[in-house]
Write an enzyme that holds these catalytic residues in place. Structure first.
Site, short mmCIF file in Angstrom:
data_model
loop_
_atom_site.label_atom_id
_atom_site.label_comp_id
_atom_site.label_asym_id
_atom_site.label_seq_id
_atom_site.Cartn_x
_atom_site.Cartn_y
_atom_site.Cartn_z
N ALA A 68 0.97 -1.31 -0.06
CA ALA A 68 -0.05 -0.05 0.06
C ALA A 68 0.76 1.29 -0.01
O ALA A 68 0.37 2.57 0.42
CB ALA A 68 -0.89 0.05 1.10
N ALA A 69 2.03 1.12 -0.51
CA ALA A 69 2.87 2.34 -0.29
C ALA A 69 2.49 3.49 -1.11
O ALA A 69 2.44 4.67 -0.84
CB ALA A 69 4.43 1.96 -0.61
N GLY A 70 2.24 3.09 -2.40
CA GLY A 70 1.84 4.23 -3.50
C GLY A 70 0.21 4.66 -2.91
O GLY A 70 0.17 5.99 -2.98
N ASP A 71 -0.75 3.85 -2.29
CA ASP A 71 -1.69 4.51 -1.91
C ASP A 71 -1.70 5.46 -0.56
O ASP A 71 -2.33 6.42 -0.58
CB ASP A 71 -2.71 3.24 -1.63
CG ASP A 71 -3.25 2.38 -2.77
OD1 ASP A 71 -2.95 2.93 -3.83
OD2 ASP A 71 -3.62 1.19 -2.55
#
Length: 311
Positions: A260-263
């Site tokens: 979920a890094a980009g989110d």
């Protein structure tokens, strides 16, 4: 039950997008075609890029509303309850009469890289009519966030409504699409792809920040006002309106799971914009939030609260 940290919220973000139940398997490495691997852990957790970004924006300081659709099944009930527990407005979260809740099949290797297969399910029920029905919600927003896990005509309708209403629009072009219609780009204030998505859209392979600079320039020429390419451990390259572009290094951390890094980055960035912060500050804040998220397992469970970033 452990209570959630209290977050003082300012500004309003509407996330129009997907909600999935994530089925996450951990394995030593990603399997090759036709190969069966023995994994060593499994978890079922709330996800979907829309849901993740909504949770991130809420935990990181914004008042958030979710516009999307779940199924009338236990997964849908769980996802709705999870958003409501984050004090996210779910008045525009519909329930499909026929389709099951979307799911994502995720494999995470011991190097923290992942491979994901998505089944849209009820996410496919989001239509331009859905967006029109909830235009008053969009009119109340400061920032509107979209991705590509709902039907394209609904995404375009959301961006067009945002532009017409004078709102700040963010498009995360994920999953990677080979192209976007030319008339989408002028509707986007902040186009935020990762390196794979930017390479796919621009036709420029990205291995370095300088490659990202060229890809961002190509995408801005298509009409996006600002382009921010996320580069994982290499940070981000931001090409902002009126500027020549800047590479911002990522905070140094030991990554466990990048799911979920980009989110988290997008949710934090959107929350800061909605609060009235300068764009450069919003980027740095999003980076700090994403860096903390990758030190934890899971999608939504890994997303930090604002108090963890500012303390």
């Amino acid at each position: 039950m452990t209570s959630l940290p209290t977050t003082e919220r300012h500004g309003r973000v509407v996330v129009a997008g997907s909600l999935n139940m994530d089925l996450v398997a951990r394995a030593p490495r990603l399997p090759k075609p036709g190969e069966t691997l023995a994994g060593h852990a499994f978890a079922q957790v709330p996800g979907g890029k829309g849901g993740n970004q909504a949770v991130a924006a809420a935990r990181l300081g914004a008042n958030v509303a979710m516009l999307g659709c779940v199924g009338g099944d236990p997964n849908g009930a769980t996802l709705r309850a999870g958003l409501e527990a984050e004090s996210i407005d779910c008045a525009a979260l519909g329930t499909s009469a026929s389709a099951p809740t979307g799911v994502a099949l995720i494999i995470v290797d011991d190097g923290s890289q992942n491979a994901i297969v998505i089944i849209a399910g009820s996410n496919a029920d989001v239509t331009p009519a859905t967006i029109e029905q909830h235009e008053s919600l969009l009119a109340a927003a400061d920032v509107i966030v979209c991705q590509l896990e709902t039907p394209p005509d609904a995404v375009r309708a959301t961006l067009a409504a945002g532009r017409r209403l004078g709102k700040t629009t963010i498009l995360n072009p994920a999953p990677a699409a080979s192209t976007l219609p030319a008339d989408w780009f002028p509707l986007v204030d902040y186009l935020i792809p990762n390196e794979l998505e930017a390479a796919t859209l621009s036709g420029i392979d990205i291995a370095t920040p300088d490659d990202a600079r060229r890809a961002a320039a190509a995408l801005r020429q298509k009409g996006a006002r600002n382009v921010i390419v996320t580069l994982g451990s290499q940070g981000v390259f931001a090409l902002l309106e009126g500027g020549d572009g800047e590479h911002l290094s990522a905070p140094k951390v030991k990554a466990i799971d990048t799911t979920a890094a980009g989110d988290t980055f997008i949710g934090g960035f959107a929350a800061e914009l909605a609060r009235g912060s300068a764009v450069a500050s919003a980027i740095v804040f999003g980076q700090r939030a994403a860096a903390l998220a990758v030190t934890r397992e899971g999608a939504q469970p890994s997303i930090p609260h604002r108090s963890e970033i500012t303390s």
